[in-house]
Write a protein that holds these residues in place. Structure first.
Motif, short mmCIF file in Angstrom:
data_model
loop_
_atom_site.label_atom_id
_atom_site.label_comp_id
_atom_site.label_asym_id
_atom_site.label_seq_id
_atom_site.Cartn_x
_atom_site.Cartn_y
_atom_site.Cartn_z
N THR A 97 23.91 -47.60 -15.52
CA THR A 97 24.09 -46.43 -16.39
C THR A 97 22.71 -45.82 -16.63
O THR A 97 21.68 -46.47 -16.39
CB THR A 97 24.73 -46.78 -17.74
OG1 THR A 97 23.98 -47.83 -18.36
CG2 THR A 97 26.17 -47.23 -17.56
N ASP A 154 31.78 -40.29 -24.91
CA ASP A 154 32.91 -39.88 -24.08
C ASP A 154 33.35 -41.04 -23.19
O ASP A 154 32.69 -42.08 -23.10
CB ASP A 154 32.52 -38.68 -23.21
CG ASP A 154 32.54 -37.37 -23.98
OD1 ASP A 154 33.63 -36.99 -24.46
OD2 ASP A 154 31.47 -36.75 -24.12
N TYR A 175 34.29 -42.59 -19.48
CA TYR A 175 33.87 -42.50 -18.09
C TYR A 175 34.61 -43.58 -17.28
O TYR A 175 35.08 -44.57 -17.83
CB TYR A 175 32.37 -42.76 -17.94
CG TYR A 175 31.47 -41.66 -18.45
CD1 TYR A 175 30.77 -40.86 -17.56
CD2 TYR A 175 31.30 -41.43 -19.82
CE1 TYR A 175 29.92 -39.85 -18.02
CE2 TYR A 175 30.46 -40.44 -20.28
CZ TYR A 175 29.77 -39.65 -19.38
OH TYR A 175 28.94 -38.67 -19.84
N THR A 176 34.70 -43.35 -15.99
CA THR A 176 35.11 -44.41 -15.06
C THR A 176 33.97 -44.64 -14.08
O THR A 176 33.16 -43.76 -13.80
CB THR A 176 36.38 -44.02 -14.28
OG1 THR A 176 36.13 -42.83 -13.51
CG2 THR A 176 37.56 -43.82 -15.20
N SER A 218 29.93 -42.90 -11.12
CA SER A 218 30.64 -42.67 -12.38
C SER A 218 31.26 -41.28 -12.41
O SER A 218 30.76 -40.33 -11.79
CB SER A 218 29.69 -42.81 -13.57
OG SER A 218 29.26 -44.15 -13.72
N THR A 219 32.37 -41.17 -13.15
CA THR A 219 33.05 -39.90 -13.36
C THR A 219 33.33 -39.73 -14.85
O THR A 219 33.87 -40.65 -15.49
CB THR A 219 34.39 -39.85 -12.60
OG1 THR A 219 34.14 -40.04 -11.20
CG2 THR A 219 35.09 -38.53 -12.82
N ARG A 220 32.97 -38.59 -15.39
CA ARG A 220 33.20 -38.32 -16.81
C ARG A 220 34.62 -37.79 -16.99
O ARG A 220 35.06 -36.90 -16.28
CB ARG A 220 32.20 -37.29 -17.31
CG ARG A 220 32.25 -37.04 -18.81
CD ARG A 220 31.11 -36.12 -19.22
NE ARG A 220 31.11 -35.88 -20.66
CZ ARG A 220 30.15 -35.20 -21.30
NH1 ARG A 220 29.12 -34.71 -20.60
NH2 ARG A 220 30.22 -35.02 -22.60
#
Length: 441
Positions: free
Chosen positions: A248, A277, A279-280, A288-290
């Motif tokens: 991260t 928020d 995330y994945t 990562s995807t928000r």
């Protein structure tokens, strides 16, 4: 530690052998929300086929009995009340003697230690009043150190035959073991059998650890650690206790992780620039995807069993409430509307219910509701109950209960989804943040 941990993962073999009585039978315990009178049953000490098997024969029967009585659905008839004595696994059961003491179910078995030192267990389940065997007799084989797993597997078979639902005894729980005074509490990850036996430590107490979560296959654990000074997410391999940090951005705080149903993706909260928020992250590539962009706090996410939806906690309405949205993100739908604050939602493995923590009128509760928010039911109430986790069969919830005051301590409890059978899970010291793993293979 590693040798004993690997022993817990010892393979077991299972197959059927010819039954000596008519197969099938009407014995069935219907699981409803009404008052249930526990079913009387008997588990005499299993027959020891060899001198080396005597202690195993006695202990295995006791664990099976404890598994069944621990559900609150069964009541064991003590050995001193038995009229018949099971001295041979092959001899016909004298059903009249068991009917005379009102036993409805009877479990008989035999134990042998073979030439390789393995424990071999044969067992049968009997419908006493019908005077016949339920299904076919079975056999289990495992290492000597894995005898408790064999007992749990037998208990699962009995539970499944009589209730028609899957068992949960041969499963494990990862949790945070706590020790020391309340203002200087040491915390480390630990793993145990569902009933509190075979505790093994996975980390030391050098840094604060939080929120361990099992993978769908039970071989890995996600958790949050403050080892670097900021909360970071680690993934730990249970078999060899190897671990790695998930990537991260520096200066961010990542926490509340949870595996996707296929084990390939991690869903988590990340705080950056004062905003939190969801995330994945692809666990292999680290990409990562928000999922959310709201100015509110989005946390405590949990996947639906089919992996298509996410339930999570958000204060976007002004107080913490529960929301559901598609796994790819998008519009979220609020499902909690009762008085109070809602948090830590967890989707049932059956897909029909969501367990949660609720704070209302100065009390904390563990509750369940339908996935559309209907039929909310509070199962517990205390000074502080939080963090539910589901048994593999979706019938039981385990959670943390903490007592108040300077000497207050966190302990683990379990409760049936009807609100009955509240029980403490005995651990060597304080315990919190449980995550119930799947049935073992």
């Amino acid at each position: 530690m590693m040798r004993s941990l690997l022993t817990l993962l010892a393979a077991l073999t299972l197959w059927a052998f010819p039954a000596t009585a008519q197969q099938g039978g009407p014995l069935r315990l219907e699981l409803t929300e009404g008052v249930i009178e526990p079913m009387p049953f008997a588990v005499p000490d299993f027959v020891a086929d060899t001198p080396a098997a005597q202690e195993f024969a006695r202990n295995i029967a006791r664990v099976i009995a404890a598994d069944l009585t621990g559900t609150g659905l069964f009541r064991e008839i003590p050995a001193e009340a038995h009229i018949s004595r099971i001295t041979s696994f092959e001899s016909p059961v004298q059903f009249a003697d068991w009917r005379a003491i009102n036993a409805q179910a009877l479990v008989t078995g035999a134990v042998n230690v073979d030439g390789s030192g393995r424990v071999v267990v044969r067992f049968r389940i009997h419908d006493v009043f019908a005077g016949q065997e339920l299904g076919r007799g079975q056999q289990l084989v495992g290492d000597r150190d894995g005898w408790r797993r064999i007992a749990h597997k037998v208990g699962d078979q009995v539970y499944a035959r009589i209730t028609g639902e899957g068992g949960y005894f041969d499963s494990r729980v990862v949790f945070v073991s706590e020790s020391g005074p309340k203002d200087q509490r040491a915390k480390r990850l630990a793993i145990m059998d569902y009933d509190g036996a075979n505790v093994q430590f996975l980390t030391d107490a050098a840094s604060i650890v939080l929120a361990p979560r099992f993978s769908p296959t039970g071989d890995r654990v996600l958790y949050t650690s403050y080892e670097t000074g900021f909360p970071r997410i680690y993934v730990l391999d249970v078999a060899n206790v190897g671990r790695r940090v998930l990537p991260t951005l520096d200066g961010t705080m990542a926490f509340a992780p949870r595996f996707s149903p296929d084990g390939r993706t991690v869903l988590y909260s990340l705080t950056q620039g004062g905003n939190t928020d969801l995330y994945t992250m692809d666990i292999t590539s680290g990409a990562s995807t928000r999922l959310t962009t709201a100015p509110s706090i989005e946390t405590a996410p949990s996947y639906s069993p089919d992996g298509r939806q996410i339930v999570f906690e958000s204060d976007r309405s002004g107080t913490p409430q529960l929301y559901i949205m598609p796994v790819s993100g998008g519009e979220a739908r609020r499902i909690s509307f009762g008085q109070g604050r809602y948090g830590t939602p967890v989707w049932s493995p059956r897909g029909d219910l969501i367990a949660f923590t609720k704070q209302s009128k100065g009390r904390f509760h563990i509750g369940v509701m339908r996935t559309d928010g209907s039929e909310e039911r509070l199962l517990t109430a205390s000074f502080l109950d939080e963090g539910p986790t589901w048994a593999p069969n979706g019938r039981v919830v385990m959670f943390t209960r903490e007592t108040q005051g300077a000497q207050g301590e966190a302990r683990l409890y379990s409760v049936d989804i009807t609100g009955r059978n509240l029980r403490q899970v005995v651990t060597p010291s304080g315990a919190s943040d449980p995550s119930w793993g799947p049935l073992q293979n």
